[in-house]
Design an enzyme around this catalytic site. Sequence first.
Site, PDB file in Angstrom:
ATOM      1  CE1 TYR A  39      -4.081   1.607  -0.457  1.00  0.00           C
ATOM      2  CE2 TYR A  39      -3.693   2.548   1.346  1.00  0.00           C
ATOM      3  CZ  TYR A  39      -3.827   1.950   0.330  1.00  0.00           C
ATOM      4  OH  TYR A  39      -5.896   3.857   0.396  1.00  0.00           O
ATOM      5  CE  LYS A  94     -20.687 -20.774 -16.403  1.00  0.00           C
ATOM      6  NZ  LYS A  94     -21.638 -21.077 -16.845  1.00  0.00           N
TER       7      LYS A  94
END
Length: 414
Positions: A39, A94
């Site tokens: 970060y 899925k």
Amino acid sequence: MSDEMKKAALDYHANPTPGKLSVEISKPAETARHLSLAYSPGVAEPVREIAKDPENAYRYTGKGNLVAVISDGSAILGLGNLGPLASKPVMEGKSLLFKRFANINSVDIEINAESPQAFIDTVARIADTWGGINLEDIKAPECFEIERTLIEQCDIPVFHDDQHGTAIVTAAGMLNALEVQGKSIEEAKVVCLGAGAAAVACMKLLISCGAKIENIYMLDRKGVIHTGRDDLNQYKAMFANDTDKRTLDDAIDGADVFVGLSGPNLLAAEQLAKMAPKPIVFACSNPDPEISPELANATRDDLIMATGRSDYPNQVNNVLGFPFIFRGALDVRASRINEEMKVAAVHALKDLAKQPVTQEVIDAYDGIKLEFGPAYIMPKPTDSRLLGAVSAAVAKAAVDSGVARLPYPEHYPL
């Protein structure tokens, strides 16, 4: 579904943690240095590089191996329009299959859109996040316009699996079934019961594989789609046949092939009996096919039968296609999944079914003997060769047809 199976399905989704997906960290994050790289301030460097050249997103982020599975819940499996939130278990499923079979990271997105245009606008605005978009469970005819527009607006693959995944697996099995039955696709008379997204896509792809449109009789709820009808949308009108046939009884007489993408128990034994010698029946309504395999086999001993179910031979299962199609498309950074790539996937699946079945597949199916023939015209989902065969064929077709941004990968076939 039995009460025991219903309970098992609910328990599977609820325990030990609700849902079927989780997020994992792909970089170390144990020390202060790790965190400063992950970060602030380190993250600023890839930000600057992507701002200079958007292609750098594929180098510095997970975009290139990330697919969104997106639905509005308007056509959930065989359950109908139950809304976007109700579709979430299917979309999570899925995503699970993408990861399990092709190691593709995937996130499900359910959109509460008041119109097809609102759905299109929402997806288009977030499309840069992904390497590809899998559309799912969107009703016809809206799904055609949604997919077409998003393909035009996005520079990543957009693929409506209910249309094209079903079509690819159906076409592969059909070509093999025709070969086993000694028939040619160019001469076969095809009856398609159903005129929705999957039916239209299946017939279009069969034509790309050699079928003649004048030999295809498509039926919707009103009967045969013919040139005398004035109630056809543009997608059905493509299959309007100049014929005096009006009913399934008329169309099925002497037909070589029946493809059912409609509803349960709509093909009677008497109608099956009227088909040509050595007929082919793909009864894909799920979970209850247009005719049960037991009744079909009792009626004809010369047929090849496929269904959408895993407990009968010759399952038309989209998992044979979409994970590997996206794998190949992502690995050459294709801008779209075009007709050439779909046809390549068809032939890869068709050819794999003719190869000797491996021990891993035999073991997964309790030692059942499997060899190319009437009861084995499509590979099984547990065949690990699918990843290499289908991905390689799709990637090569993308390169050859000019939609790939990267060359055919050196590490292929997988």
